[in-house]
Design an enzyme around this catalytic site. Structure first.
Site, PDB file in Angstrom:
ATOM      1  N   ASP A 204       0.852  -1.188   0.000  1.00 29.41           N
ATOM      2  CA  ASP A 204       0.000   0.000   0.000  1.00 29.41           C
ATOM      3  C   ASP A 204       0.888   1.239   0.000  1.00 29.41           C
ATOM      4  O   ASP A 204       2.112   1.126  -0.039  1.00 29.41           O
ATOM      5  CB  ASP A 204      -0.946  -0.003   1.226  1.00 29.41           C
ATOM      6  N   ASP A 206       1.372   4.855   2.228  1.00 30.66           N
ATOM      7  CA  ASP A 206       0.968   5.503   3.479  1.00 30.66           C
ATOM      8  C   ASP A 206       1.372   6.979   3.470  1.00 30.66           C
ATOM      9  O   ASP A 206       2.516   7.303   3.161  1.00 30.66           O
ATOM     10  CB  ASP A 206       1.661   4.811   4.664  1.00 30.66           C
ATOM     11  N   ASP A 292      -3.330   4.543   2.627  1.00 31.83           N
ATOM     12  CA  ASP A 292      -3.676   4.940   3.990  1.00 31.83           C
ATOM     13  C   ASP A 292      -3.344   6.409   4.179  1.00 31.83           C
ATOM     14  O   ASP A 292      -2.212   6.833   3.932  1.00 31.83           O
ATOM     15  CB  ASP A 292      -2.882   4.120   5.022  1.00 31.83           C
TER      16      ASP A 292
END
Ligand code: CTP
Ligand code: MN
Ligand code: MN
Ligand code: MN
Length: 368
Positions: A204, A206, A292
């Protein structure tokens, strides 16, 4: 016993936050094996065992060269009997029977595939496994109730299990910055997580968002999310508001890995970057990417960056070190000195390491 009188081959400090762990190291054949056992223990909800294997792997990552003989590991911390047995087997036979049989097991493979769905944790995966679910495709036409996150996770399973490249992370960064500047000029975004530690790919991306004027960041996340959504850039998002101010429990509360910042777990729709690579033309022109977002007040920013840069083991040991060695309590918001009974302020990561009496470890050496 001449061997026993020799000085140890390596010296390694006890806590991961006391040592440098670069991304590239010399013992991947051993660390991959130990990390598979750690993963399998986590699937069995045995956290203690999982952390023990993770710690053992982490110690091997700090060694300046490849281990040849088990004797070289004498005196090193965090290497339990079980880990040593696995290492010895690999050094002698090239592989460990336990690791290979775990890797091949139906349970490991099913748990790996099911926890690979965004929104699915070990508990849910384990329940499905006991009900006969083995692969994500088994869920497509089953009776199982899926929440919104899991539905999105299933829908974008393939994309979300394809590594995010640094180039893709940078492209997301440009978009997030655009969104943030549009709704709050002067706000700052920082890439955290694995990419800040120098990883070339990740699961992912962040980001930490703040504004140098304390208070300006309040209520920022819904505006950013709304801007992104209006542009059609979000496939999924779940925003959680800041729970720091309204919660009564102070820093002495039981340790929890969860911080209380305003945050958003999302899936971005990222238009393909390069000039239409052929494999993209066949399917769609975009890729689903997990992102995120976290918003921090400026006064807590240094703690937030430190807390969101990872690795998870590095964070765990920072907090453990703070508590066990310094009688302090560290989280992503603050550092509390239990002896002096006061919060210690800091405006940079360097300052926090110094307050903890630790040598500064740059982000690229926190790959514990
Ligand atoms: N983190 C956190 N609270 C969460 C999730 C994550 O504080 N609910 C922190 C972790 O402690 C870690 C950082 O966020 O320091 C990044 O977590 P994650 O994205 O899961 O891992 P990465 O290290 O970025 O690795 P990857 O490349 O797999 O994303
Ligand atoms: Mn990450
Ligand atoms: Mn991760
Ligand atoms: Mn993350």
């Amino acid at each position: 016993d001449k061997l026993r009188l020799d000085p140890p081959e390596f010296t390694v400090k006890n806590y991961a936050c006391q040592r440098r762990t670069p991304l590239k190291h010399n013992n991947t054949h051993l660390t991959h094996a130990l990390e598979l056992l750690a993963e399998s223990a986590a699937f069995g909800e045995n956290e203690g065992r999982s952390v023990a294997f993770t710690r053992a792997a982490s110690v091997l990552k700090t060694l300046p060269r490849s281990v040849q003989r088990i004797e070289e590991l004498r005196g090193l911390p965090c290497l339990g009997e079980h880990s040593l047995r696995v290492i010895k087997e690999i050094l002698e036979y090239g592989a460990s029977q336990e690791v290979e049989s775990t890797r091949q097991s139906e349970q490991y493979q099913a748990m790996k595939a099911l926890t690979g769905i965004f929104g699915v944790g070990v508990k849910t995966a384990d329940r499905w496994y006991r009900e006969g679910v083995r692969r994500p495709s088994d869920l497509m036409d089953s009776e199982q109730k899926l929440n919104q996150a899991q539905q999105a996770g299933l829908q974008h399973y393939k994309d979300l299990n394809t590594c995010v490249s640094k180039a893709e992370a940078d492209a997301i960064g440009v978009i997030v910055d655009q969104a943030v500047q549009a709704v709050l000029p002067g706000a700052q975004i920082t890439l955290t997580g694995g990419f800040r530690r120098g990883k070339e790919s990740g699961h992912d991306v962040d980001f930490l968002i703040t504004h140098p004027e304390e208070g300006k960041e309040e209520g920022l996340m819904p505006k950013v999310v709304n801007w992104l959504d209006t542009q059609g850039l979000l496939l999924y998002q779940k925003t959680t508001r800041n729970s720091y101010l309204e919660s009564k429990d102070g820093p002495a509360r039981p340790p929890s890995n969860m911080d209380r910042f305003e945050r958003c777990f999302s899936i971005f729709k990222l238009e393909s970057q390069s000039c239409s690579p052929p494999e993209r033309e066949k399917s769609h022109q975009w890729k689903a990417v997990r992102v995120d977002l976290v918003v921090s007040p400026f006064s807590q920013f240094a703690f937030a960056v430190l807390g969101w840069t990872g690795s998870k083991l590095f964070e765990r040991d920072l907090r453990r070190y703070a508590g066990q060695v310094k009688n302090m309590s560290l989280n992503s918001h603050s550092l509390f000195d239990s002896h002096q009974r006061c919060f210690l302020r800091a405006t940079s990561e360097e300052e926090i390491f110094s307050l903890l009496g630790l040598e500064y470890i740059p982000a690229c050496d926190r790959n514990a």
